[in-house]
Design an enzyme around this catalytic site. Sequence first.
Site, PDB file in Angstrom:
ATOM      1  N   LYS A 192       0.817  -1.213   0.000  1.00  0.00           N
ATOM      2  CA  LYS A 192       0.000   0.000   0.000  1.00  0.00           C
ATOM      3  C   LYS A 192       0.854   1.268   0.000  1.00  0.00           C
ATOM      4  O   LYS A 192       0.365   2.340  -0.312  1.00  0.00           O
ATOM      5  CB  LYS A 192      -0.991  -0.022   1.153  1.00  0.00           C
ATOM      6  CG  LYS A 192      -2.084  -1.060   0.911  1.00  0.00           C
ATOM      7  CD  LYS A 192      -3.309  -0.881   1.757  1.00  0.00           C
ATOM      8  CE  LYS A 192      -4.406  -1.849   1.351  1.00  0.00           C
ATOM      9  NZ  LYS A 192      -4.062  -3.280   1.606  1.00  0.00           N
TER      10      LYS A 192
HETATM   11  C1  PLP Z   1      -4.607  -4.380   0.957  1.00  0.00           C
HETATM   12  C2  PLP Z   1      -3.793  -5.629   0.867  1.00  0.00           C
HETATM   13  C3  PLP Z   1      -4.095  -6.670  -0.053  1.00  0.00           C
HETATM   14  C4  PLP Z   1      -5.297  -6.635  -0.955  1.00  0.00           C
HETATM   15  O1  PLP Z   1      -5.152  -5.719  -2.009  1.00  0.00           O
HETATM   16  P1  PLP Z   1      -6.434  -5.158  -2.803  1.00  0.00           P
HETATM   17  O2  PLP Z   1      -5.902  -4.124  -3.698  1.00  0.00           O
HETATM   18  O3  PLP Z   1      -7.367  -4.622  -1.756  1.00  0.00           O
HETATM   19  O4  PLP Z   1      -7.032  -6.322  -3.517  1.00  0.00           O
HETATM   20  C5  PLP Z   1      -3.239  -7.768  -0.123  1.00  0.00           C
HETATM   21  N1  PLP Z   1      -2.165  -7.860   0.700  1.00  0.00           N
HETATM   22  C6  PLP Z   1      -1.852  -6.902   1.601  1.00  0.00           C
HETATM   23  C7  PLP Z   1      -0.676  -7.101   2.486  1.00  0.00           C
HETATM   24  C8  PLP Z   1      -2.646  -5.758   1.719  1.00  0.00           C
HETATM   25  O5  PLP Z   1      -2.324  -4.822   2.628  1.00  0.00           O
END
Ligand code: PLP
Length: 438
Positions: free
Chosen positions: A107
């Site tokens: 993120k």
């Molecule tokens: C948010 C997140 C996901 C999922 O990603 P999306 O874009 O919501 O599908 C997967 N792994 C981690 C570690 C995350 O923080």
Amino acid sequence: MILHSTAGRSPSVTFREALLRGLASDGGLYLPTAMPHLDPDTLRSWRPLSFSQLAVRLASGFLSDEFPADVLERLVGDALSFPAPTVKTTPRHCILELFHGPTLAFKDFGARFLARFFGHLLDQRGAVATILVATSGDTGSAVAHGFYGVPGVRVVVLYPRGKISPFQEAQMATLGGNITALRVPGTFDDCQRLVKEAFLDPDLDHLELSSANSINIGRLLPQMFYYIASYLAVADLDADEVAFSVPSGNLGNLTAGVMAQRTGIRVSRFVASCNINDVLPEFLQTGVYRARPSVETLSNAMDVGDPSNFPRLLEMHAGSKRVLRDNILGTVVTDEETRSTIRRVYETTGYVLDPHGAVAYLGAERLRMVHGFNGITVALATAHPAKFAAAIESVLGFEPELPPQYRDWATRKSFAEDLDDTTYPSFRRVLERAVPNT
Ligand SMILES: *Cc1c(COP(=O)(O)O)cnc(C)c1O
């Protein structure tokens, strides 16, 4: 760049407008109307570039009509200043490591890119803003780090006291400066309710409240870049077929992958690797979209019962279930399978996967073994295993080590503030103190 709304009932906008608005006025999500085409010669000439140099080139393909080259170079270079390496575990199978940013999870790419551009646009207008985020863990820390030190922006992160890990709390609460970490004596739902009430409160208009929402196109755009970087790192551009296995929750990461595919790179397939919160795999199988309350799992950042990016994904596949199914394989991984994958991959290759990466890894293996794919598979590892130390310890018998910059986290000074109770007036008192310091 021109973007339109997936709901189709609001005017097209520029990237600047889409970024500041977040959601379109008709309730739809913004998608680029056209994608720059990347031909093999251009791609080949980009091979020697570092990830941040490549990101600057790619960003200018989208944004050069809205931002001067020096501004793009500064904002993108600063936002995406960490690597996104693709490592091999077997000759035809790789892992794309997306956990080398400041909060050790993918993120960071979206949050830092959005924060830099948001800060720049505010600065141009001489404006200030307060970003409110309710978090149950990872989103809050990525947003807080993304906006840390960005002039004109104050961030208030609300999280439920005692319900997030001490490491997650330290990531938000030890920043200080323009970041206020607010412990709420309640649940995540209380945090979300307080944020919603603040947005509806006309007396707070002067604070210019905003959310760094996960549906903002400013978070998806930079996520396209690491797919292209990984493709360049692993593929013979004239011969290889590549498939990406994406650990999926709100489907933002998968949507960004499909956007990257639309630039013309030879990605023949995606795997939507989900835990038992399997709304998309179920839709691909039955044709019925069934939103439901999420269920807690080991890969908890993917515990999503109504994925917000689904409308984008559907539109990019002509609204057709068949087209979607041809491009995306849905697969469901249980917690037991997640644990056994972490164990097996460690025993056979020495690589330590976090639970989210393990879901993606097994998804990639299924594409190969069950569905006969024989190109190169890349599984996306979205979090550093040390963020899930307890889960890894219970499977492998040891805790993965944190990267050096975090080893002293437990002894850093915390700036967390406590909310007295979960009522709105208490929250409002804190917000009225938290006036942006320009
Ligand atoms: C948010 C997140 C996901 C999922 O990603 P999306 O874009 O919501 O599908 C997967 N792994 C981690 C570690 C995350 O923080």
